[in-house]
Scaffold this active site. Structure first.
Site, short mmCIF file in Angstrom:
data_model
loop_
_atom_site.label_atom_id
_atom_site.label_comp_id
_atom_site.label_asym_id
_atom_site.label_seq_id
_atom_site.Cartn_x
_atom_site.Cartn_y
_atom_site.Cartn_z
N CYS A 34 -2.69 7.32 -0.19
CA CYS A 34 -1.28 7.68 -0.37
C CYS A 34 -0.50 6.53 -1.01
CB CYS A 34 -0.67 8.05 0.98
SG CYS A 34 1.12 8.30 0.94
N CYS A 37 2.88 5.70 0.59
CA CYS A 37 2.67 5.02 1.87
C CYS A 37 2.53 3.51 1.65
CB CYS A 37 1.42 5.54 2.57
SG CYS A 37 1.46 7.30 2.98
#
Length: 298
Positions: A34, A37
């Site tokens: 991700c 993230c």
């Protein structure tokens, strides 16, 4: 339930639930693949480090490795960020991506939740000491108030109430340059705090209020020319320097009643400084504010 799931639950209890009994836990759901993230992680970690003494910490949940935990929280997209306190989800922080947004949200929660951090414990410890110093200052013993505030400052040097009290005590003791020295080291954010604004107003009044040797002469001059606002303003400054706030306020109110726009509203501005320096919660200020409203709109 698999052994892996059992381990994940135990880890969650250890890393999130148990700490959340006293701390505010920022719960970050993420994954290695991700991109957003990875961008958010350093922001969360910095905020948590800055707020560590206030009882804030970060706990991370890898949604690929801890699928059961992610499912319990119904995580559908990542990053997903929650705040947990005493085992309960208290806020969804997912929409916040910048440090400023996250800190604003944390500040609001910390005002409402009984989080037990070192900063909160210190605040409880020094609160009665600050109250004592303020009482001594209000009683007119500026020198003793300075000593008490100095002792509190050793415990909490950045506390705005302590900084404010020290500056106001220095002003009351006539140590204007020392108070100005405190002011020059204040940050831009500190300038915005109500406690600091109060101290800066007291300092501004002390700089503006010049002692007058011949008050009687000024009064005699005004008796001959009541519309001499410059002289009345000078008289107000002298009364402030002498500690006569009632007389100073009356002189400024007389100017406002006669010409509220005189000298670009200087009398009103000076009266508002006086209000802030004394403290907006003070009963004298409340009563005098009503007089000001009557003078402006009556």
């Amino acid at each position: 339930m698999s052994a892996q799931d059992k381990d994940a639950i135990e880890a969650f209890k250890r890393d999130v639930i148990e700490p959340s009994m006293t701390a505010l836990v920022i719960l970050d759901f993420w994954a290695d693949w991700c991109g957003p993230c990875k961008q958010l992680t350093p922001v969360l970690e910095k905020v948590a480090a800055d707020y560590a003494d206030k009882g804030v910490l970060v706990a991370k949940v890898n949604v690929d490795e801890q699928k059961m935990i992610a499912a319990q929280f119904r995580v559908q997209t990542i990053p997903t960020v929650y705040a947990v306190f005493q085992g309960q989800l208290v806020a969804d922080l997912t929409q916040f991506r910048t440090e400023a947004q996250i800190t604003r949200a944390l500040d609001q929660m910390l005002k409402q939740l009984p989080v037990a951090g070192e900063a909160q414990a210190l605040e409880q410890e020094i609160e009665p000491l600050i109250a004592m110093a303020e009482e001594v200052l209000a009683g007119g013993d500026a020198a003793r108030a300075i000593g008490i505030f100095q002792q509190i400052a050793e415990m909490a040097p950045e506390n705005p109430d302590v900084l404010s009290g020290m500056m106001r005590a220095l002003v009351a003791a006539g140590q204007i340059e020392d108070a100005q020295g405190f002011a020059t080291h204040l940050t831009e954010d500190q300038h915005k705090l109500p406690a600091i604004s109060r101290a800066l107003s007291a300092l501004a009044i002390a700089r503006d209020a010049k002692p007058v040797d011949d008050m009687g002469g000024l009064r005699a001059k005004l008796a001959g020319n009541p519309d001499d606002h410059e002289t009345r303003f000078e008289l107000a400054g002298g009364l402030m320097a002498a500690g006569d706030r009632d007389g100073a306020a009356d002189a400024l109110l007389d100017i406002i009643r006669a010409d509220k726009d005189w000298n670009e509203g200087a009398a009103r501005a000076q009266l508002l400084k006086l209000f802030e320096a004394i403290g907006l919660e003070d009963p004298w200020v409340a009563a005098t504010r009503r007089k000001l409203s009557a003078a402006l709109f009556g």
